[in-house]
Design a protein around this motif. Structure first.
Motif, PDB file in Angstrom:
ATOM      1  N   UNK A  71     -17.175 -13.004 -20.573  1.00  0.00           N
ATOM      2  CA  UNK A  71     -16.237 -12.267 -19.736  1.00  0.00           C
ATOM      3  C   UNK A  71     -15.842 -10.995 -20.468  1.00  0.00           C
ATOM      4  N   UNK A  72     -15.565  -9.933 -19.715  1.00  0.00           N
ATOM      5  CA  UNK A  72     -15.276  -8.628 -20.298  1.00  0.00           C
ATOM      6  C   UNK A  72     -14.058  -8.020 -19.620  1.00  0.00           C
ATOM      7  N   UNK A  73     -13.577  -6.914 -20.168  1.00  0.00           N
ATOM      8  CA  UNK A  73     -12.450  -6.203 -19.583  1.00  0.00           C
ATOM      9  C   UNK A  73     -12.812  -5.649 -18.210  1.00  0.00           C
ATOM     10  N   UNK A  74     -11.811  -5.450 -17.341  1.00  0.00           N
ATOM     11  CA  UNK A  74     -12.113  -4.895 -16.016  1.00  0.00           C
ATOM     12  C   UNK A  74     -12.612  -3.458 -16.116  1.00  0.00           C
ATOM     13  N   UNK A  75     -13.407  -3.068 -15.144  1.00  0.00           N
ATOM     14  CA  UNK A  75     -13.936  -1.705 -15.102  1.00  0.00           C
ATOM     15  C   UNK A  75     -12.820  -0.691 -14.831  1.00  0.00           C
ATOM     16  N   UNK A  76     -13.059   0.547 -15.257  1.00  0.00           N
ATOM     17  CA  UNK A  76     -12.138   1.614 -14.887  1.00  0.00           C
ATOM     18  C   UNK A  76     -12.184   1.805 -13.368  1.00  0.00           C
ATOM     19  N   UNK A  77     -11.005   2.004 -12.790  1.00  0.00           N
ATOM     20  CA  UNK A  77     -10.909   2.074 -11.331  1.00  0.00           C
ATOM     21  C   UNK A  77      -9.984   3.215 -10.926  1.00  0.00           C
ATOM     22  N   UNK A  78     -10.465   4.048 -10.010  1.00  0.00           N
ATOM     23  CA  UNK A  78      -9.660   5.124  -9.440  1.00  0.00           C
ATOM     24  C   UNK A  78      -9.382   4.788  -7.976  1.00  0.00           C
ATOM     25  N   UNK A  79      -8.176   5.090  -7.522  1.00  0.00           N
ATOM     26  CA  UNK A  79      -7.863   4.746  -6.148  1.00  0.00           C
ATOM     27  C   UNK A  79      -6.694   5.543  -5.603  1.00  0.00           C
ATOM     28  N   UNK A  80      -6.466   5.350  -4.312  1.00  0.00           N
ATOM     29  CA  UNK A  80      -5.355   5.984  -3.624  1.00  0.00           C
ATOM     30  C   UNK A  80      -4.682   4.933  -2.747  1.00  0.00           C
ATOM     31  N   UNK A  81      -3.357   5.006  -2.685  1.00  0.00           N
ATOM     32  CA  UNK A  81      -2.619   4.085  -1.829  1.00  0.00           C
ATOM     33  C   UNK A  81      -1.622   4.862  -0.992  1.00  0.00           C
ATOM     34  N   UNK A  82      -1.372   4.351   0.201  1.00  0.00           N
ATOM     35  CA  UNK A  82      -0.442   4.957   1.144  1.00  0.00           C
ATOM     36  C   UNK A  82       0.527   3.887   1.611  1.00  0.00           C
ATOM     37  N   UNK A  83       1.796   4.252   1.632  1.00  0.00           N
ATOM     38  CA  UNK A  83       2.809   3.351   2.162  1.00  0.00           C
ATOM     39  C   UNK A  83       3.639   4.098   3.192  1.00  0.00           C
ATOM     40  N   UNK A  84       3.792   3.483   4.365  1.00  0.00           N
ATOM     41  CA  UNK A  84       4.609   4.052   5.433  1.00  0.00           C
ATOM     42  C   UNK A  84       5.610   2.982   5.857  1.00  0.00           C
ATOM     43  N   UNK A  85       6.882   3.335   5.939  1.00  0.00           N
ATOM     44  CA  UNK A  85       7.923   2.392   6.320  1.00  0.00           C
ATOM     45  C   UNK A  85       8.853   3.052   7.322  1.00  0.00           C
ATOM     46  N   UNK A  86       9.080   2.370   8.441  1.00  0.00           N
ATOM     47  CA  UNK A  86       9.936   2.886   9.506  1.00  0.00           C
ATOM     48  C   UNK A  86      10.980   1.826   9.852  1.00  0.00           C
ATOM     49  N   UNK A  87      12.224   2.232   9.927  1.00  0.00           N
ATOM     50  CA  UNK A  87      13.277   1.294  10.282  1.00  0.00           C
ATOM     51  C   UNK A  87      13.437   0.229   9.227  1.00  0.00           C
ATOM     52  N   UNK A  88      13.628  -1.020   9.647  1.00  0.00           N
ATOM     53  CA  UNK A  88      13.771  -2.138   8.721  1.00  0.00           C
ATOM     54  C   UNK A  88      12.480  -2.330   7.944  1.00  0.00           C
ATOM     55  N   UNK A  89      12.573  -2.572   6.649  1.00  0.00           N
ATOM     56  CA  UNK A  89      11.380  -2.665   5.814  1.00  0.00           C
ATOM     57  C   UNK A  89      11.197  -4.049   5.233  1.00  0.00           C
TER      58      UNK A  89
END
Length: 836
Positions: free
Chosen positions: A818-836
């Motif tokens: 087993x080895x270390x996890x690979x390098x990973x690039x990413x993007x995330x989006x969060x949208x919240x309206x009203x009660x969350x």
């Protein structure tokens, strides 16, 4: 030396993320505000809501905000921010956890783990939580012995997971989406609807998670992509929660979740020559090639359903609570038996065979895999596993809402918990006429029955003496019954086992608050677990020694802990420190694979051969450790969180199953597979060797772990703010197995970075992130023995009748890694309206 390191580092440390930072400040007036204090976190570790800083035990808290900020997409990601916690998913239906120096392995402990898991306060199997993480309310890791306040007895701690509750006042919706360069995609969200304002609300949440799993591919994929599909893991789930509050003194919550998960996985290997320095093999597989020699690997499918009900009634200053649950797991697995890759072409031509099982077990697995587009190859011999696990629990508690006589808090309750764990397996064993001639495939049907029931009562009383002193004590009485049976080829290798057990555990604590900023405490507690009955040795001629390493006596433990909680600089910082000592009797230790004489059914008669299995052993263990927690709000929008844990669990003079071919009474280091004649000469009628005076670590996790988090926020416009975050995870050097010369690992640090923008009112946020941004590459573990196959060769008379068989072992040129996890690039989006 380690203690001084920890003390020196812990001035900046915190149980990440035990305290939420007030870093959401935005607008032009932010610079004029006074330095922010650390936001208070409320926990229910003692069955009432109270500040984390008032609880006389170590509790790690992870909030919804922390999960979103650090892009924690799976349950196992929690270990990256909670030092000393190790979460491993060994397969889609077998998951394990380690905390405070001892491990919970479900294959060893079954339904009696060292760490209990809870969903909305109801006990649940670890595997249920490992499958997905979405719409989280709060997560608590309560360290140390538990059981006099909730659920079941657990020696190392409880992992309490709560889902978000419906909002009875506001309509709302939230959406989280993530995509990365490693082909990972996850979308989860929720909709909240107050059906009757202030009385009845509904929250519906769901998740779709699609990724490449371990990202380990088959070496043969390029040559035959149809029969060696890409690794994958795909999970989808929906959850509905109804909250009913007809009056201000009664509430009822009902949650239902339905989850489906499927995966295709391969076992990662590297060339043995890279480990031992022996002559090079062909082809060379390096650890970061992320390759396997499996044909098709292992396919897993499961469906989980869970129903949890929570009812609370407040009357006359008391709270009556009911927690009931029912959950069901239906799982199938089709795993390769050709682990050493012996039967693949060109050694063997493609052999036509059908998948048929008189008990129709194998058909269940193959039909499910066919529905998902997987067609098993003719030469990749399998073990099919099919199980339907059911669990039902009911708990009733009565607790004080207001102190009795102005000084006493109490909790009393009763629990009923019932588990049914039937499993059916079909194991395929290829039979040879010569090293390169396959004659037939022997099907071994295995039926395992199992169930357990716990009935227990518990109580805890806390006395508040003045404003500073608090004394608490609790008891739990346990009535446990269990049943286990196994049928191999319609034979019983061992009699059915019925357990009727009773135990009493206790807890006691003293807490003293010197002032508003300093509190000290000391606790003592005991725990108990029924002994496990291991599954995996299906020999038809078990010896008494064999059975002693499969069916273990009950475990007992006692823990002592002392600690202090402090705050400083008018609430801008906290620093907490605790130390503990825990002694186990009959701890269920699961070691490395041990070679044993396995008698299987070939041609209707038990035939001996060489197999390997991770046998159990009831051993004494002592664990010593320190946990340091703290945080510091440097500026109103700049926070620092550091977190450290040290745990050393040691087995002292245990008796274990071992590989001891030279007969010196000590485990052999990195032994090769013996022949049947060699093994029988070493073990005789006992079928396997045992070693006394065994001293080793009780866990393979690093002793020292630490994390560092920091976030800085700044204004971009009056309506937009920016932020940068960092997470550094440090694991100390590790020598996991003293009998494996190849698994030592030096210290390792991984860095994750995050940056983005968000609306000042919190309605949306976009984050760019890089995990393992420095692309650190290190081998985490290496097996001490290469992959192998147990081979059975038939002997024939002149007329072609089978007159006997012989056993041998094929050793491959590759070892698991087993080895270390690979390098990973990413993007995330969060949208919240009203009660969350």
């Amino acid at each position: 030396m380690m203690l001084s390191m920890l003390a020196g580092a812990s001035v900046l440390s915190i149980s990440a993320p035990a305290f939420a930072q007030n870093v959401e400040k935005a607008g032009k007036d932010a610079q004029a505000e006074p330095l922010a204090q650390i936001e208070e976190v409320v926990v229910t570790a003692r069955r009432r809501e109270e500040s984390l800083q008032d609880v006389p035990q170590t509790v790690n808290v992870v909030t919804t905000a922390e999960i979103e900020k650090l892009n924690l997409r799976s349950f196992t990601d929690l270990q990256s921010i909670i030092p000393g916690l190790t979460l491993i998913q060994q397969s889609s239906f077998n998951s394990a956890a380690t905390v405070r120096g001892v491990a919970f392995d479900p294959a060893a402990s079954g339904n009696n783990p060292s760490i209990e898991f809870y969903l909305n306060d109801a006990p649940i199997s670890s595997n249920f939580l490992f499958q997905s993480m979405f719409d989280v309310g709060q997560f608590e890791l309560q360290r140390g012995p538990q059981g006099t306040l909730r659920g079941r007895a657990s020696p190392s701690g409880s992992m309490v997971f709560s889902t978000k509750r419906p909002d009875l006042y506001r309509v709302g919706a939230v959406l989280n989406a993530t995509a990365t360069d490693l082909d990972a995609r996850k979308i989860d969200g929720a909709v909240n609807i107050p059906i009757i304002r202030d009385k009845l609300g509904l929250r519906i949440a769901g998740v779709y998670d699609d990724n490449d799993g371990t990202r380990v591919h088959s070496l043969k994929q390029a040559a035959d992509p149809d029969r060696n599909p890409d690794p994958m893991r795909r999970t989808q789930a929906v959850r509905a929660t109804v909250l009913f509050a007809p009056t201000d003194w009664a509430t009822a919550r009902l949650m239902y979740q339905d989850l489906k998960s499927r995966s295709q996985a391969y076992s990662q290997v590297q060339s043995l020559s890279l480990v031992t320095g022996a002559a090079a093999t062909t082809p060379i597989i390096r650890p970061f090639d992320r390759l396997s020699i499996d044909d098709q690997g292992s396919y897993n499918f499961q469906r989980q359903k869970a129903l949890v009900a929570n009812i609370d009634i407040d009357l006359a200053g008391q709270t009556l609570s009911y927690v009931g649950s029912y959950n069901k797991q239906d799982y199938n697995s089709l795993g390769t038996q050709d682990t050493g890759d012996y039967f693949a072409p060109p050694r063997f031509p493609t052999v036509a065979r059908t998948f048929a099982d008189p008990a129709n077990n194998e058909a269940v697995c193959t039909e499910q895999s066919a529905r998902d587009g997987l067609s098993p190859t003719n030469n990749n011999f399998y073990q099919c596993t099919h199980g339907v696990i059911k669990r039902e629990s009911h708990e009733v508690r009565l607790a004080s809402q207001e102190r009795l006589a102005g000084m006493f808090d109490y909790v009393v309750g009763a629990l009923y918990d019932h588990n049914e764990t039937p499993t059916r397996l079909t194991s395929e064993t290829p039979l040879l006429a010569s090293p390169t001639r396959l004659v037939s495939v022997n099907l071994t049907p295995i039926v395992r029955g199992g169930e357990s029931t716990e009935k227990s009562v518990f109580g805890n009383l806390t006395a508040h003496i003045g404003e500073a002193l608090e004394l608490s004590g609790g008891l739990r009485y346990i009535d446990y019954s269990g049943f286990s049976s196994i049928l191999v080829s319609n034979r019983r290798p061992t009699p059915d086992i019925t357990d009727k057990l009773h135990a009493t555990i206790y807890s006691a604590s003293a807490k003293y608050r010197f002032n508003d900023a300093v509190m000290a405490y000391a606790t003592v507690g005991s725990s108990w677990r029924a002994g496990p009955h291991a599954v995996g040795d299906f020999s038809l001629n078990r010896s008494a020694r064999e059975t002693s390493f499969l069916d273990l006596p009950a475990e007992k433990s006692t823990s002592y802990e002392a600690g202090a909680r402090t705050s400083f600089l008018e609430g801008r910082g906290v620093f907490n420190l605790s130390a503990y000592l825990q002694d186990f009797d009959n701890y269920a230790y699961r070691g490395q694979p041990v070679y044993f004489v396995n008698s299987s059914s070939v041609g209707g008669a038990p035939t001996p051969g060489v197999s390997s299995f991770n046998f159990l052993a009831a051993v004494p263990v002592r664990v010593k450790g320190i946990e340091a927690t703290g945080s510091f709000q440097i500026r109103p929008r700049w926070s620092l969180v550091v977190n450290a844990s040290y745990a050393d669990g040691q087995i002292k003079d245990g008796v274990v199953a071992c590989n001891d071919l030279n007969g010196d009474g000590k485990p052999d280091a990195n032994p090769g597979a013996p022949t049947l004649t060699q093994l029988q000469a070493a073990v005789g009628a006992n079928n396997l060797a045992q070693c006394s005076g065994f001293n080793s670590r009780a866990s393979t996790s690093p002793k020292f772990n630490a994390t560092v988090q920091s976030e800085y926020g700044f204004d971009l416009t009056s309506e937009l703010s920016g932020f940068v975050r960092g997470l550094y995870v440090l694991s100390g050097k590790n020598a996991a197995d003293p009998n494996n010369d190849y698994d030592n690992v030096s210290a390792l640090g991984l860095l994750n970075l995050y940056g983005g923008v968000r609306a000042s009112d919190g309605r949306w946020e976009i984050t760019l992130f890089a995990k393992n941004v420095l692309d650190k590459r290190k081998v985490i573990s290496t097996s001490g023995a290469p992959l192998s196959n147990a081979l059975t060769t038939l002997r024939f008379s002149g007329s072609g009748q089978v007159i006997g068989s012989s056993s041998s072992t094929f050793m491959s040129e590759y070892v698991p890694v087993t080895v270390t996890p690979e390098r990973e690039f990413g993007v995330s989006l969060r949208v919240a309206l009203g009660s969350r």
